[in-house]
Design an enzyme around this catalytic site. Structure first.
Site, PDB file in Angstrom:
ATOM      1  CE1 TYR A   1      -2.922  -2.837  -0.196  1.00 17.42           C
ATOM      2  CE2 TYR A   1      -4.159  -1.754   2.164  1.00 17.42           C
ATOM      3  CZ  TYR A   1      -4.246  -2.810   1.031  1.00 17.42           C
ATOM      4  OH  TYR A   1      -5.119  -3.727   0.862  1.00 17.42           O
TER       5      TYR A   1
ATOM      6  CE  LYS B   1       1.406 -18.339  -1.771  1.00 17.70           C
ATOM      7  NZ  LYS B   1       0.640 -19.564  -1.530  1.00 17.70           N
TER       8      LYS B   1
ATOM      9  CG  ASP C   1      -2.158 -20.340   0.021  1.00 19.55           C
ATOM     10  OD1 ASP C   1      -1.530 -20.380   1.080  1.00 19.55           O
ATOM     11  OD2 ASP C   1      -1.762 -20.997  -0.869  1.00 19.55           O
TER      12      ASP C   1
ATOM     13  CG  ASP D   1      -7.580  -4.502   3.269  1.00 19.93           C
ATOM     14  OD1 ASP D   1      -8.665  -4.631   3.887  1.00 19.93           O
ATOM     15  OD2 ASP D   1      -7.343  -3.715   2.318  1.00 19.93           O
TER      16      ASP D   1
ATOM     17  CG  ASP E   1     -12.705  -6.522   4.955  1.00 19.11           C
ATOM     18  OD1 ASP E   1     -12.700  -6.041   6.237  1.00 19.11           O
ATOM     19  OD2 ASP E   1     -12.949  -6.116   3.727  1.00 19.11           O
TER      20      ASP E   1
END
Length: 374
Positions: free
Chosen positions: A146, A196, A228, A252, A256
């Site tokens: 970001y 990851k 994942d 993020d 959610d």
């Protein structure tokens, strides 16, 4: 205690849910004889549309940022909406929010995802899967893709290419990991670090740094998951988690996704700490389709106010009273539209839910005072 707060109602349903959270704060302050003062300032689309000349506007006006920096904590409603999608990137409401986070220096985003017993049937997951889940997601908020540089879009239409950069330094990783370990030490003493590392250099450094820091917390169990796999386990076995630690983008998405545990984004609170001034906001967006209709769920905003009392003001009893009031109202069967499915509860409005939690908060505080008096 004297606590000066800056309130940023923002866009869409933000003002509606923030109003209810402020009323709860006023109630608990009166019950415990604290002094609160509130300064309201515009942010996001509300700041952009406050005058006629949009080109001269700013989604984070200078006086809004200054008010935030001069306060004890900030409570935000929501920013954004489809009416701003055509604005240039520097005038998008979300750019104001990112600048606010950076201006406050807050780097640790805390997002609890709790399954209330009364809402087990509200989750799209089976009740036996979500029952008893209590997860704290700790998301690094000022680094990663970001904020990484360079970032650009180049080329002519039809032949363009875009670049975003994910970047993390050891110091950034260590400071957010320390927040997660400290929280876990006061909870169930387990940290799951999500990365990851089989693909990304940043994730390999992340895993190495978190593993090294874990040696300072021998009482806390650490395990690692690829993002994942973590996404799958949040759906299939969320009770396996205590504290989830992860970087900005993964956090993020996963936070959610964790809305399935609570049954609705409207139930999720968040706090962002670690900087000059802490920032609290519900996880849900501005929901412009229901703005002004008295339909929004204010419980995420109210729970964010409870987090403010716990993490910034260090008022644990007051925070616990608000959370107990939320649970009592849910146990009594009251529901806003987003959490009404499958529960058979009584459907109520934003303001009605706020009023019920307000009354329950006062009752819980009175019972606590009576208990201590005995």
């Amino acid at each position: 205690m004297i606590l000066n707060l800056t309130i940023l109602p923002g866009d869409g349903v933000g003002p509606e849910v923030t109003d209810e959270a402020v009323r709860i704060l006023e109630t608990i302050a009166e019950a415990y004889n604290h002094q609160l003062s509130f300064t309201r300032k515009p942010i996001g689309g509300a700041a952009l549309t406050s005058g006629k000349d949009v080109s001269s506007k700013d989604p984070l006006p200078a006086d809004t940022l200054q008010a935030c920096l001069s306060s004890g904590a900030v409570l935000l409603g929501a920013v954004g909406g489809p009416s701003f999608d055509s604005f240039p990137s520097h005038l998008r409401p979300e750019s104001g929010l990112l600048r606010l986070r950076r201006g406050l220096g807050v780097f640790a985003n805390l997002r609890p995802a709790v399954c209330f017993p009364a809402l087990e049937d509200c989750s799209p997951l089976r009740a036996e899967v979500v029952r008893g889940t209590d997860v704290m997601i700790v998301r690094e908020l000022l680094g990663g893709i970001y904020f990484g540089q360079p970032r650009s879009t180049q080329g002519t239409p039809g032949k363009r290419s875009a670049i975003d950069t994910m970047s993390y330094g050891e110091a950034e990783i260590e400071r957010i990991a320390r927040v997660a370990f400290d929280l876990a030490r006061c909870r169930r003493r387990k940290v799951t670090s999500v990365d990851k590392a089989n693909v990304l250099e940043t994730s390999q450094l992340w895993r190495q740094t978190v593993s090294r820091l874990a040696l300072e917390y021998p009482q806390v169990e650490l395990d690692h998951l690829y993002v994942d796999a973590a996404a799958m386990h949040i759906i299939t076995n969320p009770k396996r988690f205590d504290v989830i630690l992860t970087e900005n983008l993964f956090g993020d998405i996963l936070s959610d996704e964790a809305a399935v545990i609570a049954g609705s984004l409207g139930m999720l609170a968040s706090g962002t700490i670690g900087g000059t001034v802490d920032l609290y906001e519900p996880v849900h967006g501005s929901a412009p389709d229901i703005a002004g209709k008295n339909l929004a769920n204010p419980l995420g905003a109210i729970a964010s106010a409870a987090m403010l009392l716990r993490h910034t003001a260090r008022l644990e009893d007051e925070a616990a009273d608000i959370e107990a009031a939320i649970q009592a109202v849910l146990d009594a069967g009251y529901r806003t539209a987003d959490i009404a499915r499958g529960t058979g509860g009584r459907l109520i409005s934003t303001t009605e839910m706020g009023q019920l939690v307000l009354e329950a908060t006062a009752e819980v505080a009175d019972m606590r005072h009576a208990y201590h008096a005995v």
